[in-house]
Design a protein around this motif. Sequence first.
Motif, short mmCIF file in Angstrom:
data_model
loop_
_atom_site.label_atom_id
_atom_site.label_comp_id
_atom_site.label_asym_id
_atom_site.label_seq_id
_atom_site.Cartn_x
_atom_site.Cartn_y
_atom_site.Cartn_z
N PRO A 1 0.83 -1.22 0.00
CA PRO A 1 0.00 0.00 0.00
C PRO A 1 0.86 1.26 0.00
N GLU A 2 0.31 2.34 -0.57
CA GLU A 2 1.04 3.61 -0.64
C GLU A 2 0.93 4.34 0.69
N ILE A 3 1.81 3.98 1.62
CA ILE A 3 1.74 4.55 2.97
C ILE A 3 3.11 5.08 3.39
N TRP A 4 3.91 5.50 2.44
CA TRP A 4 5.31 5.88 2.70
C TRP A 4 5.63 7.12 1.89
N GLU A 5 6.07 8.18 2.55
CA GLU A 5 6.47 9.41 1.87
C GLU A 5 7.83 9.83 2.40
N GLY A 6 8.78 10.07 1.48
CA GLY A 6 10.12 10.45 1.89
C GLY A 6 11.13 9.47 1.31
N PRO A 7 12.37 9.48 1.85
CA PRO A 7 13.38 8.54 1.37
C PRO A 7 12.84 7.11 1.36
N ASP A 8 13.04 6.39 0.24
CA ASP A 8 12.45 5.06 0.12
C ASP A 8 13.33 4.01 0.79
N ALA A 9 12.86 2.76 0.73
CA ALA A 9 13.55 1.68 1.42
C ALA A 9 14.96 1.45 0.87
N LEU A 10 15.15 1.68 -0.42
CA LEU A 10 16.49 1.51 -1.00
C LEU A 10 17.46 2.53 -0.41
N GLU A 11 17.01 3.77 -0.29
CA GLU A 11 17.87 4.81 0.28
C GLU A 11 18.14 4.53 1.76
N TRP A 12 17.10 4.06 2.47
CA TRP A 12 17.30 3.73 3.88
C TRP A 12 18.23 2.54 4.03
N ALA A 13 18.16 1.59 3.11
CA ALA A 13 19.06 0.44 3.16
C ALA A 13 20.51 0.89 3.04
#
Length: 269
Positions: free
Chosen positions: A68-80
């Motif tokens: 679901p679209e419930i994430w705004e900002g740096p994505d999981a790849l950037e956080w990884a």
Amino acid sequence: MVMEGVGGRKLAATVLLVRDGIIDGQPDLEVYIQERVSTMPHFPRATVFPGGGVDPRDFPDFSDGHSPEIWEGPDALEWADRLNTSPEIAYALVFAAVRELFEEAGTLLAEHGNGGGLVKDASKYHAYREKLESHEMSLTEMLVRENLVIRTDLIVPFARWASPEGDRARFDTFSFVAIEPEGQCADGDTREASSTGYFPPELILEGWRAGLLRLVIPTWASLFELSHFHSTAELMESIHEFNLNPIVDDAMNNPRYREFYELKRNERF
């Protein structure tokens, strides 16, 4: 799904919630802390930041073929990349941090869907806190139901501590910093804490030196680092300098933390 941290430790997330305050007429940094109740299985009566273990509900939900679209900002790849983990673990750590902060302090790092702006009054969602804590509902389910989106740009990685070998509680804990969102105010409405509040980091350390508080080394070290800053702006300007390599067994030999281990020998708890 890999859910383990370094050396098979349980993944965990904790949040240093900070705000700008006035101490003795001078601007100063304050951080939100809570004293855990004596019945907690891990770190009873210790003074800690909001946080807890990562569990399956924090990982992305692809049960219907998409997330679901419930994430705004740096994505999981950037956080990884920031956390030096896989995208799945990075996603779960961010979700665990947001969830634990909401469960334990009532502070929600989110915005209303469809460009509705940041959540300024989280109290209307507080009825969900107990459901999240009891695992009756996941944070994802709450966000979808209320048309909310977490803001991953509102937290910043700060430190990573892994429990020493031999510890009964073995955690790989990622710490994050978040500034209290405008309009929100953290509260102590949680069964896990006997007292809570905002305090200057140095004041908390003074209480520990006087034998009034119990601190574990990751909390002590974080307070020690925070005590060098006197505003949220000053902290955020320097936070990129903190190292996310896991601290495991070398803290005792680090002269920066000598005070903790010297006074810990005489700890009254």
